[in-house]
Design a protein around this motif. Structure first.
Motif, PDB file in Angstrom:
ATOM      1  N   ARG A  44       0.829  -1.170   0.042  1.00 43.07           N
ATOM      2  CA  ARG A  44      -0.060  -0.131   0.102  1.00 43.07           C
ATOM      3  C   ARG A  44       0.899   1.356  -0.074  1.00 43.07           C
ATOM      4  O   ARG A  44       1.998   1.430   0.439  1.00 43.07           O
ATOM      5  N   ILE A 145      -3.715   3.262   0.029  1.00 42.67           N
ATOM      6  CA  ILE A 145      -4.385   2.831  -0.781  1.00 42.67           C
ATOM      7  C   ILE A 145      -3.498   1.571  -1.442  1.00 42.67           C
ATOM      8  O   ILE A 145      -2.263   1.639  -1.516  1.00 42.67           O
ATOM      9  N   LYS A 149      -4.008  -0.086  -7.434  1.00 38.81           N
ATOM     10  CA  LYS A 149      -5.094   1.038  -7.453  1.00 38.81           C
ATOM     11  C   LYS A 149      -4.506   2.359  -7.657  1.00 38.81           C
ATOM     12  O   LYS A 149      -4.909   2.931  -8.734  1.00 38.81           O
ATOM     13  N   GLU A 152      -3.390   2.343 -11.314  1.00 40.40           N
ATOM     14  CA  GLU A 152      -4.500   2.557 -12.213  1.00 40.40           C
ATOM     15  C   GLU A 152      -4.846   3.926 -12.412  1.00 40.40           C
ATOM     16  O   GLU A 152      -5.314   4.395 -13.338  1.00 40.40           O
ATOM     17  N   GLU A 153      -5.049   4.534 -10.994  1.00 36.22           N
ATOM     18  CA  GLU A 153      -5.446   5.987 -11.070  1.00 36.22           C
ATOM     19  C   GLU A 153      -4.640   7.001 -11.549  1.00 36.22           C
ATOM     20  O   GLU A 153      -4.883   7.905 -12.151  1.00 36.22           O
ATOM     21  N   ALA A 158      -7.281   6.039 -15.130  1.00 36.18           N
ATOM     22  CA  ALA A 158      -8.744   5.623 -14.503  1.00 36.18           C
ATOM     23  C   ALA A 158      -9.215   6.726 -13.795  1.00 36.18           C
ATOM     24  O   ALA A 158     -10.366   7.054 -13.657  1.00 36.18           O
ATOM     25  N   ASN A 159      -8.312   7.582 -12.984  1.00 37.30           N
ATOM     26  CA  ASN A 159      -8.697   8.812 -12.291  1.00 37.30           C
ATOM     27  C   ASN A 159      -7.948   9.766 -12.023  1.00 37.30           C
ATOM     28  O   ASN A 159      -7.591  10.081 -11.027  1.00 37.30           O
TER      29      ASN A 159
END
Length: 182
Positions: A44, A145, A149, A152-153, A158-159
């Motif tokens: 994380r 996080i 993730k 990806e973001e 993704a974000n």
């Protein structure tokens, strides 16, 4: 806080000059900063939501800890200081793993050009999120996080609007370096 910072040339070498941080930003003068990415052994990464009153990128998610290097201050000393100030975590210089320097120039407005050499470190986070204390004037929130993730973001697109726009190359470097350590 307005503080004196050292001015750097295009290659990141000190020019032997310093000025107030506000002047460096107004004139677009290159100066050193630190970025410390805190990560856990279980994969994380700690991200911080920038304070709502920040001059640049308020309320966007960003590096675990970031800050300016004061004039004459050693880079690693600034990193240790900023970790303590922003998240209330005591680390030593030996806890920091330097992974490189990243030049970034962002024109925020006509009279604000953020021109910095980010000295990037990784640091293993060995305490729970609840043990951290955010600096309210700088940090709105903290979150841990999963690395996948985060990847990806930030560069999987993704974000990306959620994060400070350091760019895919920067974020890919961070993900790759953390992944190699877990």
């Amino acid at each position: 806080m307005d503080e004196y910072v050292d001015i750097l040339d295009e290659q990141g070498n000190p020019k032997g000059q310093s000025c107030l941080k506000s002047e460096a930003h107004r004139k677009g003068l290159l100066h050193p900063t630190i970025h410390v990415w805190l990560y856990t052994q279980d994969g994380r990464v700690l991200i911080q939501q920038r304070g709502k009153h920040k001059d640049t990128h308020p309320l966007l998610w960003d590096v675990s800890v970031a800050g300016h290097v004061s004039s004459g201050e050693e880079i690693s000393v600034a990193a240790v200081r900023e970790v303590q100030e922003e998240v209330g975590l005591t680390v030593s210089e030996k806890d920091l793993e330097p992974i490189g320097t990243f030049k970034a120039v962002h024109k925020i407005s006509e009279d604000f050009i953020d021109a910095e050499f980010h000295h990037i470190y990784l640091c293993k986070l060995k305490v729970p999120l609840t043990a951290l204390t955010k600096q309210d004037s700088e940090v709105d929130d903290l979150a841990l996080i999963p690395l996948f993730k985060f990847a990806e973001e930030t560069w999987g697109l993704a974000n990306v609007a959620k994060y400070v726009p350091h760019g895919p190359t920067y974020y890919k470097t961070i993900v790759k370096e953390i992944k190699s350590r877990i």
